[in-house]
Design a protein around this motif. Structure first.
Motif, mmCIF file in Angstrom:
data_model
loop_
_atom_site.group_PDB
_atom_site.id
_atom_site.type_symbol
_atom_site.label_atom_id
_atom_site.label_comp_id
_atom_site.label_asym_id
_atom_site.label_seq_id
_atom_site.Cartn_x
_atom_site.Cartn_y
_atom_site.Cartn_z
ATOM 1 N N PHE A 32 31.341 12.802 -25.402
ATOM 2 C CA PHE A 32 30.883 13.115 -26.743
ATOM 3 C C PHE A 32 31.453 12.103 -27.736
ATOM 4 O O PHE A 32 32.476 11.468 -27.471
ATOM 5 C CB PHE A 32 31.296 14.535 -27.129
ATOM 6 N N ASP A 49 26.244 14.533 -28.059
ATOM 7 C CA ASP A 49 26.342 14.197 -26.640
ATOM 8 C C ASP A 49 25.989 12.720 -26.485
ATOM 9 O O ASP A 49 24.924 12.278 -26.914
ATOM 10 C CB ASP A 49 25.366 15.071 -25.850
ATOM 11 N N GLN A 55 22.665 16.675 -30.939
ATOM 12 C CA GLN A 55 23.691 17.127 -31.866
ATOM 13 C C GLN A 55 24.161 18.523 -31.489
ATOM 14 O O GLN A 55 23.376 19.468 -31.448
ATOM 15 C CB GLN A 55 23.143 17.119 -33.288
ATOM 16 N N LEU A 56 25.465 18.670 -31.239
ATOM 17 C CA LEU A 56 26.030 19.951 -30.856
ATOM 18 C C LEU A 56 26.617 20.706 -32.045
ATOM 19 O O LEU A 56 26.678 21.936 -32.021
ATOM 20 C CB LEU A 56 27.115 19.770 -29.799
ATOM 21 N N ALA A 57 27.071 19.978 -33.052
ATOM 22 C CA ALA A 57 27.708 20.644 -34.189
ATOM 23 C C ALA A 57 27.701 19.717 -35.387
ATOM 24 O O ALA A 57 27.679 18.484 -35.250
ATOM 25 C CB ALA A 57 29.141 21.043 -33.848
ATOM 26 N N VAL A 104 33.763 20.836 -36.260
ATOM 27 C CA VAL A 104 32.748 20.541 -35.239
ATOM 28 C C VAL A 104 33.312 20.743 -33.838
ATOM 29 O O VAL A 104 32.581 21.120 -32.909
ATOM 30 C CB VAL A 104 32.145 19.129 -35.397
ATOM 31 N N GLN A 107 33.048 24.601 -33.486
ATOM 32 C CA GLN A 107 31.665 25.046 -33.292
ATOM 33 C C GLN A 107 31.163 24.739 -31.887
ATOM 34 O O GLN A 107 30.485 25.550 -31.260
ATOM 35 C CB GLN A 107 30.744 24.368 -34.302
ATOM 36 N N SER A 108 31.438 23.534 -31.418
ATOM 37 C CA SER A 108 30.870 23.075 -30.148
ATOM 38 C C SER A 108 31.651 23.555 -28.935
ATOM 39 O O SER A 108 31.094 23.628 -27.829
ATOM 40 C CB SER A 108 30.830 21.549 -30.128
ATOM 41 N N VAL A 110 33.859 21.798 -27.600
ATOM 42 C CA VAL A 110 34.133 20.585 -26.825
ATOM 43 C C VAL A 110 35.641 20.336 -26.764
ATOM 44 O O VAL A 110 36.361 20.474 -27.756
ATOM 45 C CB VAL A 110 33.409 19.385 -27.457
#
Length: 592
Positions: A32, A49, A55-57, A104, A107-108, A110
């Protein structure tokens, strides 16, 4: 075929990539990247990604002090700013990192260990004076109340007299770099703002061991390493790979105390886009929640970084970043001097190309001004009753009008003209109003004016030997307003495609982060490779409607007459009025 009623083409008729290729990238472990986009009013982070740009977040933080254009945010007796000033607080930029990046990640979900890089883009020229270690002068107690110690935002226009002198001296000396910038540099640019500091606050200039773009300053805060990027240096500070900055004797001809500005307060080594500025410092890692040593990309400009994120990696396709203002970017293999443009820089957008830039100083700002100051209460009430934003209501009503039905014609200079006149002294104009004129008619005329300004830029590029075959638009206006985009297609006669990302500059910064991390870390070897994998276009295409184009040709001819009459010396009433207004308000102690 496009609908004759709307000119809008959808449902996959145009492929997401013009070369027909599909992204191909495989990795055993997900990777990411984070892009941080610093705008005029807020900063935004996106986490994507690396494999496909998904877009993940996303998280946004409005600046606490916003645009500082009335008074400094200091305690005690107010410090009132003169007209045409626009400053910012650098602490607001650090808050963006501290708030949006942890958000972010949250949220994600990750793992920070899987984030291979972070990239940033910034409005430009936005610059500030600092000490040798990067401390902003406005944070020093003894300079806190000094306006020239603060960040000068891109739309700080109070340096116009200094820009005028830079242009006059450059022309008198035959400086060949001036042709790279259309024959005239802007008050928005780096050395006009720097010269203003020297001449209006020499004690601040004396303390400024560095003068630096905010883009490079925030990267410095992330890495602990001072770098200067090719984009801002080339487009905003008259630097070239061949010649460096203008010569010492040129700066000395402006002011003896300015002679060493490029040698003592800048940095001679300028870094390429996609390069690695350094690794995230321990301090920045603690602030953001990312791992120490995470790759940080060389800084970039919000408009320029959007080009590969809008899938454009070839010559002849214009990218327009449409928001409060608009930037127009075109790639070419050829070096051409185009009058009135913001400039061209070799490798300034993508390696191997000359990147050309033009712009309009007020677009979204233009429409917002009208809504805030000139739309009657009845229209605001009608919008509320209909459950619409006031812009939506005016656009619906404006869309019901035929081309020319309003009887109005406007010039789009409410915040000066960036291209092709490069003149902050001009102002707005509306012609044809009557007692029957409505707010929706005026709103449509203002939209049309910005489209005419874009057509002027496109035709100037084409006349200068830089082809423009179609346009990819991104930004809030492009994404949200079919009404505006159809007018642009009809006025210019060109197809308009739309970037798939609703955060195209931030995506571009994340793409450059993936390049800075490198293929060995799960990123990419080049920004072209990253664009092929991570960038997309929407299916929607706005095609010009022939009947509308013919009607707009007539209106554009009248726009061009007004443009040249008020903008090229036929009538200087706009400059006279601005000068009188500034003098009167200054004498009265008033602020804008």
């Amino acid at each position: 075929m496009a609908s004759a009623a709307s000119g809008r083409h959808e449902e996959g008729a145009v492929p997401a990539r013009t070369d027909g290729s599909q992204p191909r990238w495989e990795a055993a472990v997900p990777r990411f990247a984070i892009g941080v986009d610093f705008g005029s009013e807020s900063g935004r982070a996106v986490l994507v990604d690396v494999a496909d740009g998904r877009q993940l977040a996303s998280a946004v933080l409005p600046y606490r002090n916003g645009v500082i254009d009335e008074r400094l945010p200091v305690d005690g007796e107010p410090v009132i700013l003169p007209p045409e000033w626009a400053l910012q607080d650098p602490d607001d930029y650090l808050a963006v990192f501290a708030v949006t990046i942890p958000e972010v990640l949250r949220q994600s979900g990750v793992d920070p260990a899987d984030v291979i890089g972070i990239g940033i883009d910034f409005t430009a020229c936005t610059m500030l004076p600092t000490t040798a270690d990067g401390t902003p002068l406005c944070t020093l107690p003894e300079l806190r109340r000094e306006p020239h110690a603060w960040v000068k935002l891109w739309k700080h226009h109070a340096a116009q007299p200094h820009a005028d002198r830079i242009n006059a001296v450059a022309r008198a000396r035959g400086e060949d770099w001036l042709d790279r910038y259309g024959g005239k540099i802007s008050s928005e640019w780096f050395f006009a703002k720097s010269l203003q500091i020297l001449e209006e606050a020499p004690h601040v200039y004396a303390r400024a061991e560095r003068l630096i773009e905010a883009a490079d300053w925030v990267v410095w805060q992330l890495t602990g390493v001072e770098t200067r990027n090719v984009c801002t240096a080339g487009y905003k500070a008259m630097w070239s790979a061949r010649d460096g900055f203008p010569a010492r004797d040129f700066f000395g001809a402006l002011n003896e105390g300015f002679a060493d500005v490029g040698h003592t307060r800048m940095q001679a080594e300028v870094a390429p886009l996609g390069g690695r500025a350094g690794g995230l410092s321990a301090r920045a890692a603690a602030m953001t929640g990312l791992r120490e040593g995470t790759a940080v990309a060389i800084a970039n400009v919000d408009a320029h970084v959007a080009v590969p994120a809008a899938t454009v990696t070839e010559a002849g396709r214009m990218v327009m970043i449409m928001g409060t203002s608009t930037c127009h970017m075109v790639l070419s293999r050829d070096e051409r001097d185009v009058p009135g443009m913001c400039g061209y820089v070799r490798d300034g957008i993508l390696p191997g190309f000359y990147g050309y830039e033009a712009g309009q100083s007020a677009v979204g700002d233009h429409f917002a001004w009208f809504v805030e100051h000139a739309v009657p209460a009845a229209d605001h009430a009608a919008a509320r009753d209909a459950g619409l934003d006031i812009h939506q209501l005016l656009q619906e009503r404006g869309a019901a009008l035929a081309v020319g039905e309003s009887g109005l014609l406007a010039l789009d200079w409410w915040n000066g003209n960036r291209s092709v006149l490069v003149d902050a002294g001009v102002s707005g104009l509306l012609v044809g109003a009557t007692l029957a004129t409505t707010a929706a008619e005026i709103y449509r005329a203002l939209v049309e004016a910005t489209a005419y300004g874009t057509r002027t830029i496109i035709e100037t590029f084409q006349a200068g030997g830089v082809p423009v075959t179609d346009v990819v638009a991104c930004g809030g206006l492009a994404e949200k307003s079919p009404f505006i985009m159809q007018i642009y297609a009809d006025v210019t006669g060109l197809p308009f495609r739309i970037s798939a990302s609703d955060q195209t500059p931030a995506l571009g910064s994340a793409m450059h982060a993936a390049v800075a991390a490198g293929a060995e870390a799960g990123g990419y070897a080049s920004i072209t490779d990253a664009s092929r994998a991570m960038a997309r276009l929407r299916d929607t295409v706005y095609l010009p409607i022939p009947a509308n184009k013919a009607a707009y040709d007539t209106l554009y001819a009248e726009y061009a007459r007004l443009h040249d009459y008020f903008g090229r010396g036929g009538n200087d009433v706009m400059r006279t009025l601005k000068s009188m207004r500034a003098a009167a308000r200054s004498a009265a102690g008033k602020v804008d």
